[in-house]
Design an enzyme around this catalytic site. Structure first.
Site, PDB file in Angstrom:
ATOM      1  N   SER A   1      15.277 -17.089  17.320  1.00 12.90           N
ATOM      2  CA  SER A   1      14.622 -15.864  17.796  1.00 12.90           C
ATOM      3  C   SER A   1      15.431 -14.614  17.465  1.00 12.90           C
ATOM      4  CB  SER A   1      14.367 -15.943  19.301  1.00 12.90           C
ATOM      5  OG  SER A   1      15.596 -15.918  20.017  1.00 12.90           O
ATOM      6  N   ASP A   2      16.732 -14.632  17.797  1.00 14.23           N
ATOM      7  CA  ASP A   2      17.484 -13.386  17.591  1.00 14.23           C
ATOM      8  C   ASP A   2      17.863 -13.178  16.128  1.00 14.23           C
ATOM      9  OD1 ASP A   2      19.367 -15.392  17.693  1.00 14.23           O
ATOM     10  OD2 ASP A   2      20.738 -14.343  19.034  1.00 14.23           O
ATOM     11  N   CYS A   3      17.953 -14.246  15.360  1.00 15.66           N
ATOM     12  CA  CYS A   3      18.191 -14.062  13.923  1.00 15.66           C
ATOM     13  C   CYS A   3      16.971 -13.396  13.305  1.00 15.66           C
ATOM     14  CB  CYS A   3      18.459 -15.407  13.253  1.00 15.66           C
ATOM     15  SG  CYS A   3      19.905 -16.225  13.939  1.00 15.66           S
TER      16      CYS A   3
ATOM     17  N   GLU B   1      17.135  -9.720  14.458  1.00 20.01           N
ATOM     18  CA  GLU B   1      18.158  -8.909  13.785  1.00 20.01           C
ATOM     19  C   GLU B   1      17.787  -8.681  12.317  1.00 20.01           C
ATOM     20  OE1 GLU B   1      20.448  -7.271  15.263  1.00 20.01           O
ATOM     21  OE2 GLU B   1      20.622  -8.295  17.197  1.00 20.01           O
TER      22      GLU B   1
END
Ligand code: LAN
Length: 716
Positions: free
Chosen positions: A462-464, A467
């Site tokens: 999710s955060d990759c 970002e």
């Protein structure tokens, strides 16, 4: 393959590489590391940096006579950017050491030993460097920690001892280091005190009995999915590791026994092997290793399964069920292998899956493909050759790197760095969902997402995704001639669609998938060594990154799923506030620790439109950070920066923080590697070797533009 393995990193020994002088320089660096290994445990990843910087001579700058602060910061940034550009790979990513954990190499070595493939896969030089690494990270007391900076544990002491013995046969038994290691093991009760993952590896190798393990029945996979303990509901790392473990356990597989193995049985215990009480050993665990003790429920559960369940499952007619379960598990393993190009989700299940494939059929195509992807996990630095915690941190570092570079607003220094990085980001987005019957194998969608490492790895995070989306949008606002062609909008839409599908009902975001079960599942976490592994929890890092990405997306593409994005952001903002700790900080799960978490907490809230003035959470968080600034040096000021309202801030702490960054920079523009700063599962640390470039550049870039230059405007 079609994607050209963008981002792939692996080392090969080239006998002819470098001049005599360069080779002796490398030896000096290694020597230096090994001499100081008890004081400085972290390598500075110098070998790669040397090799990459070679031939890319950059014009050096000097800071000595600069008087204005603005010029000083600018020069620091220019030096930092120039240096950073020299260590970028041609495909646009910045290769960096991602070692740290010390329980990874032994799994590989044990598997290769069983498969009789040690010398096929690892050249003499590889083996030599692996030994160098293992010896370099032995603690003074003779043991090995869970990670390079940790105190000695039975888990890593026993496993690394075994690894050295397997690489070098009996040659190594009598050197001083090995004697000390043996002494450590015996003084701590012998290897019956190794935690469960260690018991597992030693059983496969034949130096420990399967009856001394708590059960890992593969039949769990046959449960109906509505049961909360169904393994398909667990955190993907947990379920993939236990998947393969349950296959080898279910078959009670033991590798070939030779004299070396028999000798290990004598070396590792306090009593003769045949007198060991394996039933007692099942629940023994050294206190050095015990991070998460078994709750009572677990002991009762394992007792029942071990004494009643397993004997039944091993006998007709239930043995038929076992067979069915083993087939299902193996099918699942093949699915994972094929969908990750044999890289697998991580270093542990990579070697476990490989071993399972070998046990199933040593001549299979799967084995060849597995062997070809082992080097993706090996990394060489001045401390020797290590196994990385993943097949790299490529995409993650690139996404941060781009944001850091853009924060400096020094376009003349970007060079081709951004164009290359941009290319890497575009090439690393998942274009398709997992193949075949993804749902059957508990895989969620991946199209539009980004992985942590490379597109070959196949698991989006999710955060990759968030970002990389942030970086893509920033790049799309830059002139084409600097950053290359923009990402097609429909690719960004796909990323947003994927992100929206990952939000949990409480507003938070977990790492790879939706949270699928309950936190009480942690009661059956049997690992002893790791905390919070059974389900994919929601994290401040992931939730904040999503808010930031969606806010930026919304501004640039206001029409795509407008209402859903708005609702998603609002819920996520609320979630972040509910998990803020009473002292104003956030617990960071993937970096050390409260500062890292608080950085994300604040950035998420600020992106959502909150300010120091209108939001109590932010004020509390700022006070927290300020209270933690080191009085003597002024470190830790960077997060404070993003939260302040222009004009009203007191720039003193920032000034001091900037000063320490400027002063700590080395002559070549690099920054020194300090203590280890990454973490996972509460207890194990992991290196991020690019962070020492990314974050000083990012912080000073922000300082230059948001403090120095903007206060100038303010005064003017
Ligand atoms: C990682 C590395 C990246 C990290 C972030 C993207 C930083 C985080 O925000 C989400 C979780 C994630 C993807 C993550 C999860 C756990 C990993 C995969 C690791 C820390 C790298 C190594 C670790 C893995 C579990 C190591 C193998 C050990 C086991 C206990 C199975």
């Amino acid at each position: 393959s079609l994607n050209n393995n963008v981002g792939r990193q692996y080392w090969e020994f080239d006998q002819n590489s470098g001049t005599d002088e360069e080779r002796s320089h490398v030896e000096d660096i290694r020597e230096h590391f090994s001499m100081n290994r008890f004081h400085v445990k972290h390598s500075s990843d110098l070998l790669l940096r040397l090799q990459f910087a070679k031939g890319k001579q950059i014009e050096m700058l000097e800071k000595v006579k600069i008087e204005s602060e603005e010029e000083l910061v600018k020069t620091t940034l220019k030096m930092g950017l120039r240096f950073y550009s020299t260590i970028q790979a041609d495909d646009g990513h910045w290769p960096a050491d991602y070692g740290g954990p010390l329980f990874l190499l032994p799994g590989l070595v044990i598997s290769l030993f069983i498969m009789e493939a040690m010398n096929v896969v690892l050249s003499e030089e590889h083996q030599k460097e692996i030994l160098r690494y293992l010896y370099n990270h032995q603690n003074k007391d003779g043991g090995w920690g869970l990670h390079i900076e940790g105190h000695s544990t039975m888990f890593c002491t026993a496993l690394n001892y075994v690894a050295i013995r397997l690489i070098n046969g009996e040659n190594n038994v009598n050197n001083e280091a090995m004697e000390k290691a043996r002494k450590w093991i015996i003084e701590h009760g012998g290897v019956t005190y190794i935690p469960s993952w260690g018991k597992f590896w030693l059983s496969v190798l034949g130096v420990y009995e399967w009856s001394g393990n708590n059960p890992l029945p593969p039949e769990l996979w046959l449960l109906p999915y509505f049961v909360p303990v169904h393994p398909g509901r667990m955190w993907c790392h947990c379920r993939m590791v236990y998947l393969a473990m349950s296959y080898l356990y279910g078959r009670r597989y033991v590798g070939p026994i030779n004299s070396n193995i028999l000798s290990l049985r004598r070396e590792l215990y306090t009593t003769p092997y045949h007198h060991i009480d394996w039933d007692l050993a099942r629940n023994q665990c050294a206190k050095e290793d015990l991070y998460y003790p078994h709750p009572l429920v677990q002991d009762i559960l394992w007792e029942g399964l071990h004494k009643i369940g397993e004997p039944l499952l091993m006998q007709w007619p239930l043995s038929k069920l076992r067979k069915k379960a083993l087939n299902t598990v193996m099918e699942h393993i093949h699915y994972e292998d094929e969908n990750t190009n044999y890289i697998c989700i991580g270093p542990v299940n990579k070697v476990l899956n490989m071993l399972c494939c070998w046990v199933e059929d040593p001549d299979s195509q799967a084995i060849k493909l597995h062997l070809s992807r082992i080097k993706d996990y090996l990394w060489l630095a001045e401390d020797g050759m290590k196994m990385k915690g993943y097949n790299g941190s490529q995409l993650w570092d690139v996404s941060f790197g781009v944001q850091a570079i853009l924060a400096t607003n020094l376009p003349q220094e970007y060079g081709v760095m951004l164009k290359n990085a941009h290319h890497f980001i575009k090439a690393s987005q998942a274009r398709e969902n997992s193949n075949g019957d993804a749902k059957k194998w508990y895989r969620q969608h991946s199209r539009g997402g980004w992985p942590f490492s490379t597109v070959d790895n196949g698991w989006i995070v999710s955060d990759c995704t968030a970002e990389a989306l942030k970086a893509s949008i920033l790049l799309s606002l830059m002139p084409l001639d600097i950053v290359g062609e923009v990402t097609a909008p429909h690719r960004l839409f796909e990323a947003v669609d994927l992100i929206l599908s990952l939000q949990n009902s409480n507003g938070g975001f977990a790492s790879y998938e939706l949270t699928r079960s309950y936190a009480w599942l942690e009661m059956i976490n049997p690992s002893e060594t790791f905390g919070d592994i059974t389900i994919d929890y929601q994290y401040v890092e992931c939730t904040s990154a999503v808010i930031q990405a969606l806010e930026s997306f919304k501004k640039n593409y206001p029409k795509h799923r407008e209402k859903e994005i708005e609702a998603c952001i609002n819920k996520a903002l609320q979630f972040i506030q509910t998990i803020q700790l009473p002292d104003g900080s956030w617990y960071g799960s993937w970096g050390v620790c409260y500062t890292y978490g608080t950085w994300f907490g604040i950035c998420g809230l600020v992106a959502g439109g909150y300010t120091y003035e209108n939001c109590k959470s932010i004020r509390k968080a700022c006070n927290f950070l300020l209270s933690k600034q080191l009085q003597s040096s002024g470190g830790w000021g960077e997060s404070y920066l993003s939260s302040q309202h222009k004009g009203k801030r007191d720039p003193t702490p920032l000034k001091r923080a900037a000063k320490i960054l400027v002063n700590s920079q080395m002559d070549n523009g690099d920054f020194p590697q300090q203590e280890i700063i990454g973490v996972f599962n509460r207890n194990c640390m992991i290196s991020y070797s690019s962070y020492r470039n990314i974050f000083p550049i990012w912080a000073l870039g922000a300082y230059l533009n948001e403090v120095l230059l903007s206060s100038k405007e303010y005064h003017e």
